[in-house]
Design a protein around this motif. Structure first.
Motif, mmCIF file in Angstrom:
data_model
loop_
_atom_site.group_PDB
_atom_site.id
_atom_site.type_symbol
_atom_site.label_atom_id
_atom_site.label_comp_id
_atom_site.label_asym_id
_atom_site.label_seq_id
_atom_site.Cartn_x
_atom_site.Cartn_y
_atom_site.Cartn_z
ATOM 1 N N LEU A 1 0.828 -1.210 0.000
ATOM 2 C CA LEU A 1 0.000 0.000 0.000
ATOM 3 C C LEU A 1 0.861 1.258 0.000
ATOM 4 O O LEU A 1 0.494 2.269 -0.591
ATOM 5 N N TRP A 2 1.985 1.157 0.625
ATOM 6 C CA TRP A 2 2.903 2.290 0.652
ATOM 7 C C TRP A 2 3.343 2.611 -0.781
ATOM 8 O O TRP A 2 3.296 3.742 -1.243
ATOM 9 N N ASN A 3 3.765 1.516 -1.488
ATOM 10 C CA ASN A 3 4.227 1.733 -2.852
ATOM 11 C C ASN A 3 3.107 2.153 -3.787
ATOM 12 O O ASN A 3 3.297 2.998 -4.652
ATOM 13 N N THR A 4 1.943 1.533 -3.595
ATOM 14 C CA THR A 4 0.800 1.966 -4.400
ATOM 15 C C THR A 4 0.536 3.436 -4.136
ATOM 16 O O THR A 4 0.273 4.213 -5.054
ATOM 17 N N GLY A 5 0.626 3.799 -2.865
ATOM 18 C CA GLY A 5 0.400 5.192 -2.492
ATOM 19 C C GLY A 5 1.429 6.095 -3.151
ATOM 20 O O GLY A 5 1.087 7.135 -3.713
ATOM 21 N N LEU A 6 2.678 5.675 -3.141
ATOM 22 C CA LEU A 6 3.733 6.480 -3.760
ATOM 23 C C LEU A 6 3.452 6.692 -5.239
ATOM 24 O O LEU A 6 3.494 7.810 -5.750
ATOM 25 N N MET A 7 3.103 5.575 -5.914
ATOM 26 C CA MET A 7 2.849 5.691 -7.342
ATOM 27 C C MET A 7 1.605 6.527 -7.590
ATOM 28 O O MET A 7 1.587 7.375 -8.478
ATOM 29 N N GLY A 8 0.596 6.275 -6.806
ATOM 30 C CA GLY A 8 -0.638 7.050 -6.950
ATOM 31 C C GLY A 8 -0.376 8.531 -6.737
ATOM 32 O O GLY A 8 -0.887 9.377 -7.473
ATOM 33 N N ASN A 9 0.460 8.853 -5.769
ATOM 34 C CA ASN A 9 0.724 10.260 -5.489
ATOM 35 C C ASN A 9 1.514 10.914 -6.614
ATOM 36 O O ASN A 9 1.269 12.064 -6.964
ATOM 37 N N ILE A 10 2.456 10.133 -7.190
ATOM 38 C CA ILE A 10 3.216 10.700 -8.307
ATOM 39 C C ILE A 10 2.249 11.060 -9.427
ATOM 40 O O ILE A 10 2.310 12.126 -10.011
ATOM 41 N N ARG A 11 1.313 10.156 -9.675
ATOM 42 C CA ARG A 11 0.309 10.405 -10.692
ATOM 43 C C ARG A 11 -0.523 11.639 -10.322
ATOM 44 O O ARG A 11 -1.080 12.299 -11.177
ATOM 45 N N ARG A 12 -0.583 11.923 -9.046
ATOM 46 C CA ARG A 12 -1.465 12.995 -8.609
ATOM 47 C C ARG A 12 -0.722 14.255 -8.200
ATOM 48 O O ARG A 12 -1.320 15.145 -7.629
ATOM 49 N N TYR A 13 0.585 14.308 -8.490
ATOM 50 C CA TYR A 13 1.312 15.516 -8.103
ATOM 51 C C TYR A 13 0.645 16.752 -8.683
ATOM 52 O O TYR A 13 0.556 17.795 -8.040
ATOM 53 N N ALA B 1 -0.446 4.988 3.466
ATOM 54 C CA ALA B 1 -0.732 6.308 2.894
ATOM 55 C C ALA B 1 0.045 7.392 3.639
ATOM 56 O O ALA B 1 0.554 8.338 3.032
ATOM 57 N N ALA B 2 0.149 7.224 4.945
ATOM 58 C CA ALA B 2 0.838 8.240 5.743
ATOM 59 C C ALA B 2 2.313 8.299 5.354
ATOM 60 O O ALA B 2 2.907 9.374 5.258
ATOM 61 N N THR B 3 2.901 7.110 5.103
ATOM 62 C CA THR B 3 4.313 7.080 4.727
ATOM 63 C C THR B 3 4.504 7.628 3.316
ATOM 64 O O THR B 3 5.395 8.442 3.071
ATOM 65 N N ALA B 4 3.648 7.154 2.419
ATOM 66 C CA ALA B 4 3.779 7.597 1.028
ATOM 67 C C ALA B 4 3.545 9.103 0.916
ATOM 68 O O ALA B 4 4.229 9.797 0.171
ATOM 69 N N GLY B 5 2.587 9.591 1.685
ATOM 70 C CA GLY B 5 2.186 10.994 1.560
ATOM 71 C C GLY B 5 3.228 11.978 2.048
ATOM 72 O O GLY B 5 3.175 13.160 1.723
ATOM 73 N N ARG B 6 4.212 11.466 2.811
ATOM 74 C CA ARG B 6 5.210 12.392 3.345
ATOM 75 C C ARG B 6 6.001 13.069 2.237
ATOM 76 O O ARG B 6 6.578 14.126 2.425
ATOM 77 N N ALA B 7 5.976 12.413 1.040
ATOM 78 C CA ALA B 7 6.687 12.994 -0.100
ATOM 79 C C ALA B 7 6.171 14.399 -0.407
ATOM 80 O O ALA B 7 6.918 15.232 -0.920
ATOM 81 N N ILE B 8 4.911 14.655 -0.100
ATOM 82 C CA ILE B 8 4.345 15.987 -0.360
ATOM 83 C C ILE B 8 5.163 17.051 0.349
ATOM 84 O O ILE B 8 5.412 18.131 -0.188
#
Ligand SMILES: Nc1ncnc2c1ncn2[C@@H]1O[C@H](COP(=O)(O)OP(=O)(O)OP(=O)(O)O)[C@@H](O)[C@H]1O
Ligand SMILES: [Mg+2]
Lengths: 240, 424
Positions: B299-311, B403-410
């Motif tokens: 889920l972390w990685n999915t979140g990361l990829m999803g977030n990149i798509r959503r930058y 999601a919390a981990t992936a979202g930190r990229a923001i």
């Protein structure tokens, strides 16, 4: 009110690190803009137009110098204060429209009002007003994928103006549009400028846009090379 | 705003489907696995108690020491008196004597000559005394393959496989040859009333089941028994209560040096499976942890990829004046919705499957032919209260943490950069 100072930058510098060297995107830019202006930054690619809009729009902090926007010092704002300034007072229009793809035109325009916690009944009225200004009230249920480029940009304009911000920053708003659509949205923006007194600041290469401008500032290599008043092309009157 | 999040998730199902599936599958497997291991433990404990020595058992110290050799010469004596004391002092158990023995079964022909012969293991229980708990505990009726339950003295049940091997049908006469409590040789003529199959290989290979009074008569064990088995009235093994009872009982004889003094042991120590069951709990914890970690990483990685798509989207929202904290929280909010829905669906599906297997069971007869553990080969899951949360909570936690981990990229990106991504 019309002569009120809206933006003042003094010796604004923005430097981006670029590997070992650096790029001086803005080099001591000092400019004033008054409320109600319909002004544009022009200049070759890489001259710093977008960077200037980003700094004025509090999306980017300047390296040195100062920028005062609507009475707030941009360089001293915290993240939260910058977000608050954008939220209340600044609308953005982008080259690529940037509508949220999963939401309808109506919902896209509604979004900034949700952030401002505008009550539902008032929100509905404001959204429909904004869509009417851009002539898309009948497409409120369409999703971005179902809209043409011109229609998408008009929705983006409605989204930017729905909260009636005093300042609107438009970065190459016509770059992805054909001539007819470009003129359509420019007329819409000119009307908003006239009727609501909204200040517009453009970054553009587009002669069509320049034809509507009241003031043209030419940037070269991050410096202001010329700053000249224009008599807008025929068929258009702008304030102040 | 929640409405906006839900709308977004619903309309952009490509974004929500994969994480949802991950959670559903992870949670479902966790629930089924958990119920399976619970069922396995239950099967083992239940079968061991029923066909072995009860939830707790009282034996002489000497007998307990050499229990697997069935040393009836070391059996308890004065059983009647001991039973009465146990009934009085430990009323939460049903107490009943059991005798185990080994012997030889001889099948005579019409002339009385040996036609067939084979070794048997014997279990003698109290079938006929009024108030005996054994008929209910052993529940023999459903295990009958042929014939009827013993109705009187001298009637026995044989494992169906043994009976077939020896060519015996219900009604046949057999001779049991065994050693008495005092080392003599005993023979008894018995009638096969019926044949049974418990579904537990250790029982079904070669057992004879008879009444304890018959066994006492044959083995010369008047008022004696190898063990007195105690069963919780609830029918379920309660480890703590069993251990407490054993400690209380054994304390009374602590100062005695007598090797024939009685001692109480619990099912877990008697089966020697305490450690094993402890491993099971560890394995259970490990399985949940592995699922949690896997779900989290996916889920972390999915979140990361999803977030990149959503930058781009994120950039626009920031430009509109949403704070990074708020965008971050909305990403977590979306994850929580997915986690909630996924965990709910996963738990429901997992429980449905677990309940199905609880009702119908899966038969492992073929691969367990030679098992010597007292377990039945038909395995059932056992759905406990914990199964309702064992998958749900990790599922939700993994989604939100991912999601919390992936979202930190923001936070690591400049707002103006986020906007740039979408122009590129
Ligand atoms: N985030 C950044 N990191 C590094 N360099 C940057 C960054 N943003 C802009 N620059 C550089 O700063 C300079 C000015 O860029 P800017 O985007 O403001 O130009 P522009 O006038 O908007 O050009 P265009 O007409 O192509 O949009 C360019 O040289 C660009 O490469
Ligand atoms: Mg630019």
């Amino acid at each position: 009110m019309a002569d009120e100072l809206l933006i003042r930058t003094e010796e604004l510098v923005k430097v981006f690190p670029m590997g070992r060297s650096e790029v001086r995107a803005l080099n001591r830019v000092s400019l004033d803009f008054r409320a109600g202006e319909f002004a544009g930054l022009v200049g070759p690619s890489g001259s710093g137009k977008t960077t200037f809009l980003n700094v004025v729009g509090s999306l980017d902090a300047p390296t040195s110098g100062s920028a005062e926007v609507l009475g707030r010092r941009i360089e001293g704002l915290s993240h939260r204060e910058a977000a608050d300034l954008r939220n209340r007072s600044i609308g953005f229009i982008f080259q690529t429209f940037n509508l949220l793809p999963v939401y309808t035109a109506y919902e896209n325009v509604e979004f900034p009002l949700l952030l401002l916690r505008v009550p539902a009944a008032q929100r509905r009225r404001m959204v429909m007003d904004a869509l009417e200004w851009v002539g898309l009230a009948d497409r409120s249920r369409s999703r971005p994928a179902q809209l043409s480029g011109g229609e998408s940009q008009r929705v983006a304009i409605a989204r930017a103006v729905v909260k009636r911000p005093p300042l609107l920053l438009a970065d190459e708003p016509t770059a992805n549009l054909d001539a007819e659509n470009s003129h359509h949205i420019l007329r819409t923006m000119a009307a908003l400028n006239r009727e609501l007194g909204t200040t517009f600041l453009f970054a553009t290469h587009d002669e069509k846009v320049i034809a509507y401008l009241h003031r043209k500032i030419t940037l070269v290599d991050g410096r202001v090379e010329r700053d000249e008043p224009l008599t807008p092309a025929a068929g258009r009157e702008t304030g102040p | 705003m929640i409405r906006f999040l839900c709308l977004g998730l619903w309309r952009d199902r490509s974004r929500s489907l994969f994480p949802l599936l991950t959670v559903v599958i992870g949670v479902m497997l966790t629930v089924v696995m958990f119920s399976w291991i619970k069922g396995f433990t239950e099967n083992f404990l239940g079968t061991s108690a029923r066909l072995g020595s009860g939830h707790v058992a009282v034996m002489s110290r000497a007998y307990a020491g050499e229990r697997d050799q069935l040393p009836n010469d070391l059996a308890l004596t004065g059983v009647q008196g001991l039973l009465e004391r146990l009934h009085r002092d430990f009323p939460s158990f049903a107490w009943t004597p059991r005798i185990r023995f080994a012997g030889l079964l001889d099948v005579p022909d019409e002339k009385g000559e040996t036609r067939a012969q084979g070794p048997v293991g014997g279990l003698a229980v109290d079938l006929f005394s009024p108030g005996s708990p054994e008929p209910a505990i052993l529940d023999l009726e459903p295990t009958l393959v042929g014939g009827a339950l013993p109705a009187g003295r001298g009637e026995v049940l044989l494992a169906h496989e043994l009976a077939s091997r020896l060519g015996l049908a219900p009604g046949a006469s057999v001779t049991l040859i065994a050693g008495t409590m005092f080392g003599g040789m005993a023979t008894a003529n018995l009638t096969v009333a019926g044949t049974f199959r418990f579904g537990a290989p250790a029982m079904d290979r070669g057992m004879i089941l008879m009444d304890v009074a018959d066994a006492r008569a044959v083995l010369d064990m008047d008022d004696a028994a190898g063990e007195i088995a105690g069963f919780f009235h609830s029918g379920f093994y309660d480890r703590r209560a069993a251990e407490a009872a054993a400690a209380r009982f054994n304390a009374r004889f602590a100062s005695s040096q007598d090797p024939f003094a009685p001692r109480m042991d619990t099912l877990i120590t008697l089966s020697g499976m305490g450690q094993f069951l402890g491993y099971m709990d560890t394995i259970l914890g490990a399985i949940v942890a592995v699922f949690l970690a896997t779900m989290f990483i996916v889920l972390w990685n999915t979140g990361l990829m999803g977030n990149i798509r959503r930058y781009g989207e994120i950039g626009v929202r920031l430009a509109m004046g949403e704070t990074k904290g708020r965008v971050y929280r909305s990403l977590i909010g979306e994850a929580a919705i997915i986690g909630l829905a996924g965990s709910l669906i996963g738990t429901v599906l997992g429980l449905a499957l677990a309940f199905y297997v609880q009702a119908h069971g899966l038969d492992f007869g073929n691969i367990m032919k030679n098992a010597s553990l007292l377990m039945t080969t038909r395995f059932h899951t056992h759905v406990t209260a914990a199964a309702y949360v064992i998958g749900f909570i990790p599922g939700l936690a993994a989604t939100v943490l991912g999601a919390a981990t992936a979202g930190r990229a923001i936070y690591k990106r400049q707002t103006s950069r986020l906007l740039k991504e979408l122009e590129a």
